[in-house]
Write an enzyme that holds these catalytic residues in place. Sequence first.
Site, PDB file in Angstrom:
ATOM      1  N   LYS B  89       0.809  -1.216   0.000  1.00  0.00           N
ATOM      2  CA  LYS B  89       0.000   0.000   0.000  1.00  0.00           C
ATOM      3  C   LYS B  89       0.848   1.276   0.000  1.00  0.00           C
ATOM      4  CE  LYS B  89      -4.207  -1.768   0.214  1.00  0.00           C
ATOM      5  NZ  LYS B  89      -5.148  -1.568  -0.917  1.00  0.00           N
ATOM      6  N   GLU B 111      -9.589   5.954   3.110  1.00  0.00           N
ATOM      7  CA  GLU B 111     -10.397   4.898   3.704  1.00  0.00           C
ATOM      8  C   GLU B 111      -9.443   3.763   4.052  1.00  0.00           C
ATOM      9  OE1 GLU B 111      -9.696   5.107   0.604  1.00  0.00           O
ATOM     10  OE2 GLU B 111      -9.147   3.045   0.109  1.00  0.00           O
ATOM     11  N   SER B 381       1.547  -9.735  -0.618  1.00  0.00           N
ATOM     12  CA  SER B 381       1.266  -8.295  -0.584  1.00  0.00           C
ATOM     13  C   SER B 381       1.510  -7.642   0.771  1.00  0.00           C
ATOM     14  CB  SER B 381      -0.169  -8.035  -1.035  1.00  0.00           C
ATOM     15  OG  SER B 381      -1.065  -8.811  -0.257  1.00  0.00           O
TER      16      SER B 381
END
Lengths: 281, 398
Positions: B89, B111, B381
Amino acid sequence: MTNRIENAFKNKPIFMPYFPLGYPDLDTSIDVIEALAKNGADLIEVGLSFSDPLADGPVIQHATQIALERGITVKKSLEAVKELRQRGVDIPLVLMGYYNPMLAYGLQNFVRDAAEAGADGFIVPDLPMEESEEFENALGKLGGRVDGDGFRYATNATQPPPSYRDHPLIQMLAPTTPPERMEKIARNAQGFIYLVSVTGITGVRKSLAEGLGELIARVREHTSVPVCVGFGISVPEQAKEVGKMADGVIVGTACVRMIGGSENPVEAARELTRRFREALR
Amino acid sequence: MTTTLLPTKFGNYGGQFVPETLMPALIELEEAFVAARADAAFQNEFNKLMASFVGRPTPLTHAKRLSEKLGGAQIYLKREDLAHTGAHKINNALGQALLVKRMGKRRVVAETGAGQHGVASATAAALLGLECVVYMGTVDIARQEPNVFRMKLLGAEVRPVESGTKTLKDAINEAIRDWVTNVRDTHYLLGSALGPHPYPTMVREFQSVIGREAREQMMMEVGRLPDTVIACVGGGSNAIGVFSGFVDDEQVELIGVEAGGSGIESGKHAARFGDPSRGRVGVIHGTHTYVLQDEDGQIAETHSVSAGLDYAAVGPEHALLRDTERAFYTSATDAEALSAFQTLCHTEGIIPALESSHAVAEVIKRAPRMRKDQVILVNLSGRGDKDLNTVIKEIGNL
């Protein structure tokens, strides 16, 4: 059918309340809308509920959530519009709802069934100019159907689709809309323009946006359709101020709160309409 | 109708289904993004931060014991769990935060579901001196508590979201409402390849570093392309990031793994492609894509043990990749993901995020059917520290 929306603007400024079907329950909401119509509302924005109303503040979120929990659907909403017409409501009813439930219903079918039920137009807050072609097309404005590559052809060569050209998809303008874009949107507008008075979501605000008069004047440079102002108007005094500048005053959240929160919603609807109508005289 | 600088759609998917108030902000964002992309100074700054702050390139790890245990294909892990803040991210959060500086805005809203994007946004905001507000559903706050604390430590304000299902979907609604209200000085730092154009394209671009590195590492360290690339798909940013490195290599099979929750037939899942009865094309959060919804077009409640995959829609580019059969999509259940989570811990000494564990679950199904000279690349991830509370609750104390 004469054009109800055009007729409604004969005596300006007009009072345009919003109320969602199904809140606090379906029968009451039909009674409320009937009461609004028969006590002086000039045009009603009839709300269709959606699970994720991202342009709405907490009051309308809550109301539409309750409507959904109590079983409101697009189909029932359209039947309710028909019922309102049968009860003699003859002011324009404009359906206001988010795009996905309309898509799920099928755009062509939705437009047809809404028009047949007696709706006069549509407001779809998550459908900006860039994405409105499919909807406009469902209204029969472009003639035939457009496929993904932009190729246009009649849905059925021998039987062209019915046209709902006189049922406008109302365009919205915001204070953030830059001049060039405003011109483009305003120039193609039909029915009326929904001018969002503040940057933000629906809800009650204490004071009106500064420079509203100037904003309205800018819009009028590009269009002759009526300009109506919404978002944040909660009391008759504000409506009176806006009514000096705009052709119509849209009251949503305050309506939902006062009527929905009342023990006698129908009486509250009558009272509210009278007060706003009085202020706009 | 109007001309945008970049295509707004992937085939029939994508678009800009937002209130008019936001359209100018999207147009401005696209302009800034296109200009930044062509600006060597911006690219340099981004690449420098990727190296010196994020710790890129992230390694490629040969999972030898897992490969042996499964007895089939050789498994390689792209270690996004080793990126700063513990997940991919950060790539996107930093990219967008740099853009925000460029646009002269001073505040970001974001968010978060699992909290990873919230942490990444808070981190990027702290690094670049931006005000940061993170919206998070109260259900997610309860299951991702450590990340809530991390965001606060990093100076972000975490605003609990009580509306709707109290998960990622509702956090996005609230972030958008904030953005609409404060659009003049606020940027919406959207965390996945979702939402209105230009987000899906922009987020892919910032995440494409995963695919570029992985491809180069495969060629350098293994000497060949993988046969199969596997990634989990919530909104789909880690998947689109790694897929982008291989999408032009037609012989490389691309597989996305959705959250199967309690099983497709249970109805409690987040498999948009996996459940044709409810996963239909529609519009949510500004984009036209596959959405889990009911007959009436109301967005469905979703379920996954992993907060980051617990979302009703999938990024629009995945919808196109699926329709064109360039990528294939499958799902892993909560139980399969939890089992894969433990397997990777035991065999490789890596605690994966529950999201990434869905990709590992697919590896466990698929590797044994492949030959030993074949290669699977998995995008790992994120790391699983944030999930320990959930895992303890789900599988008990060991």
